[in-house]
Every structure is written in C-alpha cells, then in structure tokens.
Design an enzyme around this catalytic site. Structure first.
Site, PDB file in Angstrom:
ATOM      1  N   HIS A 111       0.805  -1.230   0.000  1.00 13.11           N
ATOM      2  CA  HIS A 111       0.000   0.000   0.000  1.00 13.11           C
ATOM      3  C   HIS A 111       0.839   1.282   0.000  1.00 13.11           C
ATOM      4  O   HIS A 111       0.578   2.223   0.750  1.00 13.11           O
ATOM      5  CB  HIS A 111      -0.945   0.010   1.205  1.00 13.11           C
ATOM      6  CG  HIS A 111      -1.965  -1.101   1.203  1.00 13.11           C
ATOM      7  ND1 HIS A 111      -2.487  -1.637   0.058  1.00 13.11           N
ATOM      8  CD2 HIS A 111      -2.562  -1.782   2.233  1.00 13.11           C
ATOM      9  CE1 HIS A 111      -3.373  -2.589   0.374  1.00 13.11           C
ATOM     10  NE2 HIS A 111      -3.423  -2.706   1.672  1.00 13.11           N
ATOM     11  N   HIS A 182      -9.679   1.721   0.938  1.00 14.80           N
ATOM     12  CA  HIS A 182      -9.589   0.515   1.766  1.00 14.80           C
ATOM     13  C   HIS A 182     -10.685   0.455   2.837  1.00 14.80           C
ATOM     14  O   HIS A 182     -10.429   0.087   3.988  1.00 14.80           O
ATOM     15  CB  HIS A 182      -8.206   0.426   2.400  1.00 14.80           C
ATOM     16  CG  HIS A 182      -7.759  -0.968   2.672  1.00 14.80           C
ATOM     17  ND1 HIS A 182      -8.535  -1.865   3.387  1.00 14.80           N
ATOM     18  CD2 HIS A 182      -6.647  -1.632   2.314  1.00 14.80           C
ATOM     19  CE1 HIS A 182      -7.892  -3.016   3.461  1.00 14.80           C
ATOM     20  NE2 HIS A 182      -6.747  -2.910   2.811  1.00 14.80           N
ATOM     21  N   GLU A 318     -11.654  -3.891  -2.620  1.00 16.23           N
ATOM     22  CA  GLU A 318     -10.790  -2.821  -3.105  1.00 16.23           C
ATOM     23  C   GLU A 318     -10.634  -2.921  -4.615  1.00 16.23           C
ATOM     24  O   GLU A 318      -9.930  -3.817  -5.095  1.00 16.23           O
ATOM     25  CB  GLU A 318      -9.420  -2.922  -2.438  1.00 16.23           C
ATOM     26  CG  GLU A 318      -9.450  -2.962  -0.928  1.00 16.23           C
ATOM     27  CD  GLU A 318      -8.288  -3.765  -0.352  1.00 16.23           C
ATOM     28  OE1 GLU A 318      -7.134  -3.344  -0.499  1.00 16.23           O
ATOM     29  OE2 GLU A 318      -8.534  -4.841   0.221  1.00 16.23           O
TER      30      GLU A 318
HETATM   31  C1  BGC Z   1      -4.328  -6.807   1.724  1.00 17.59           C
HETATM   32  C2  BGC Z   1      -4.207  -7.599   3.002  1.00 17.59           C
HETATM   33  C3  BGC Z   1      -3.807  -6.657   4.101  1.00 17.59           C
HETATM   34  C4  BGC Z   1      -4.847  -5.580   4.204  1.00 17.59           C
HETATM   35  C5  BGC Z   1      -4.535  -4.551   5.258  1.00 17.59           C
HETATM   36  C6  BGC Z   1      -5.372  -5.752   1.909  1.00 17.59           C
HETATM   37  O1  BGC Z   1      -5.460  -4.979   0.771  1.00 17.59           O
HETATM   38  O2  BGC Z   1      -4.643  -7.622   0.622  1.00 17.59           O
HETATM   39  O3  BGC Z   1      -3.260  -8.641   2.860  1.00 17.59           O
HETATM   40  O4  BGC Z   1      -3.687  -7.319   5.324  1.00 17.59           O
HETATM   41  O5  BGC Z   1      -4.964  -4.918   2.974  1.00 17.59           O
HETATM   42  O6  BGC Z   1      -3.321  -3.993   5.057  1.00 17.59           O
END
Ligand code: BGC
Length: 354
Positions: A111, A182, A318
């Site tokens: 991210h 998210h 997402e």
């Molecule tokens: C990811 C997860 C992660 C979560 C929080 C999601 O987009 O695929 O693996 O734990 O975000 O960071």
C-alpha cells in the site's frame, strides 16, 4: 445526525495526527438521511450510515480514536497509494531503471510503503453538501517512487444512495500508480457482531490470482470455475471458507479477482454484497480491472469504534489494478504503470439499497 457527527469529531479530531495537527472532518448527507464522513488524513472514508428501521446503521469499520488510527495497519477507509497492495521486495523497473521502494510487510512493499498516502494530510480543494474533493502532491522520490505525482480524489454522495469515488492522477515521470479505497464493510452494522463470512457476495470475475506465502501473485490467472473462488453467482462467503490451499496460504480470501472486461464500464454491477439478513445490498460499479476481496483475516485485536475487532468482523472490496503488476509484464494494461503525460482516471461507485 448532529450528535453522531459530533461523536465522530470527538473521536478523530480531538488529538493531533501524524503531523502534529488535528484532522479535518467532512460530513456529507443526502435526501434519504444517508451520511458519509471523511477526514483529510489519508483522504479517509471514515463513516457511512444508513437510516434503517428508525436507527442509524454504521456500515464501515474504523478506529475508536485518532491515536488508535495512527497505530493500526488495517488501513481503515484510507485512500492507498501510490501502489495499492504489494510490490514484491519493493522492487520494479521502469524505462530500464530499477527502483527500490519502502518495505513494510515481510519482504514486500504494501500500500505505497512506510508512509503511504493513507498517512498523508490531503488538501480539501472543494466541498459542497454532497461532495468533497481531496488533493495530494507526492514529490519525486516519495517512498522511493519516481516522479512528481499529483492526485485528486472526489467523493460524491448522491440521492440514489451511492458513494462515488473518482480518482485522477498525473505524473512528470513514468511511475507505478494503483489507487484504491480501503473501506471495510459490515452491512449488518459495525457493532452487530455479524461476520464477513455471514454476507453473500457476487463477483463478476472468472479468474483470480493465486499468491505465494508472502501474498505476492504467482503470475497465474486461475479460472474460478469449480473452485472455492467462484462467486459468479451470489454465495455466502463462509460457505467454502478455507477449503482450498490457495485460501489457506492467505488465511482466507485475500486475492485479486479479475473482472470480466465487459463489467468494467463503470455502469455494470461488477460486485454485489448482501447483508446477512438481506436488508442491505451494496453494488460495486467500477472502471478498474480487478478487485481485491479481503475477508478480514488479519483484523483480530485491532481496536475498533464499538469494540476490539476479531477475525472477519468486516471485509474489504478494493477495486484496483493487479497486485505486483509492475513485475508481471505478461499482464498488460500498462502493468499499473502511468506514463508521464497520461492521465490516471478511474471511478468506483458503492451503491446501497436498504
Ligand atoms: C491486503 C491484506 C492486508 C490488508 C490490510 C489488503 O489490501 O490484501 O493482505 O492485510 O490490505 O493492510
């Protein structure tokens, strides 16, 4: 409504955020009494309430206070970038040059790296009763990424009970860009005790991307047909939960599903989520090629608005380009890389029926 907004402000804007200043909170309302609230830290979608049977139902998960928000790594409601999900070892090449971006998830970059867009203070550039526009300038070299990137995210709450998110970005050097929101949903209510596994889900996706143990896609696009990843028809998420090795690797569903190209026109139903008691339906419309469906497998122990969250207390849907795209030349669609001079432009709509 006013009391609810005041409580939210009390929780998130009483103490300072990452940069020593307090967050700015913005509330939108529509003609049917639906509300959506945001903050400038991370251009975060903080809250979404639906008026149901005379009650205000909060359908998003969030932290109880700003102090907890700053500690969590669930990315509650934030806009994530520059590159949503993982880049293997934080490495990629563009225009023949290799780059190393911040590692913050095992061996990988997640991210956007250590100080992703979720932790930045965005500027509120426009606002009205039903719309807010956030902008962010990410300078050349931010988290190791090349180019000055200018991002704009527009949230609109319509009288058709839709929360629309429009994304726009420009760069002066070619750079990976993959933006998403998210938000974690629990359509029975954040405080209800219902689980992600109790919801019904439909994904108009006939392929998914299996991952390795570090949750990096292996490169294969696997047909969902005949597997526990088949959500072509609405299915209870818990029905085939953890039944196959590809799920076991990830502790549940935490995979990119590749939409059928014809549903990515922004007006077709790409995904549908139905509340356990079927009193709320959320339809996702998008122009993005894929969706990361994450069933909340790492939520346990994260302080939340009404309680400390446990496993599967919410789920994320997402919309995005494929994880680790810049390292998978075979995947096409520019591999999630934006050329200088081009415009990144996408829209996702979460439409609620209740
Ligand atoms: C990811 C997860 C992660 C979560 C929080 C999601 O987009 O695929 O693996 O734990 O975000 O960071």
């Amino acid at each position: 409504m006013k009391t609810y907004f005041a409580q939210l402000e009390q929780a998130m804007a009483q103490t300072s955020s990452f940069d020593g200043q307090t967050a700015k909170i913005i509330h939108l309302t529509n003609a049917h009494g639906m509300t959506a609230s945001f903050m400038d830290i991370g251009a975060t979608w903080l809250s979404c309430t639906l008026p149901i049977e005379g009650q205000r139902r909060e359908v998003l998960l969030r932290s109880p206070t700003m102090a907890e928000h700053m500690k969590q790594d669930a990315y509650f409601g934030a806009v994530v970038g520059r590159f949503a999900n993982r880049i293997a070892k934080g490495q990629f090449a563009v225009d023949g040059k290799r780059y190393q971006v911040g590692i913050n998830n095992g061996d990988n970059s997640l991210h956007g790296g250590v100080e992703g867009f979720d932790k930045k203070r965005w500027t509120v550039v426009e606002r009205s009763a039903n719309q807010v526009v956030f902008a962010l300038h990410s300078q050349d070299g931010d988290q190791g990424y090349p180019g000055n990137l200018d991002v704009k995210v527009t949230y609109t709450l319509t009288d058709a009970n839709e929360l629309s998110i429009a994304y726009e970005a420009h760069t002066d050097q070619t750079c990976p860009v993959n933006l998403t929101n998210h938000a974690y949903f629990n359509l029975a209510g954040e405080a209800s005790g219902a689980k992600s596994l109790d919801h019904m889900l439909q994904l108009n996706a006939d392929y998914y991307l299996p991952t390795d143990a570090g949750l990096i896609p292996t490169g294969e696009q696997k047909p969902v047909l005949g597997t526990s990843f088949d959500f072509m028809q609405p299915k209870r998420i818990g029905e085939e939960f953890l039944t196959e090795p590809d799920q076991q690797t990830a502790g549940g569903y935490d995979h990119a599903f590749v939409f059928k190209p014809e549903v990515t026109d922004g007006i077709s139903a790409a995904a549908v989520l139905i509340a356990p008691k079927e009193d709320v339906t959320m339809t996702v419309l998008t122009t993005k090629p894929a969706i990361q469906f994450y069933s909340g497998n790492f939520l346990a122990g994260t302080p939340g608005a009404s309680k400390t969250y446990q496993l599967y207390d919410g789920l994320a849907l997402e919309t995005q380009y494929f994880p680790d795209g810049p390292n998978k030349p075979e995947w096409g669609l520019n591999n999630g890389v934006l050329s200088s001079g081009d415009c990144y432009q996408h829209q996702t709509v979460y439409q609620f029926e209740f």
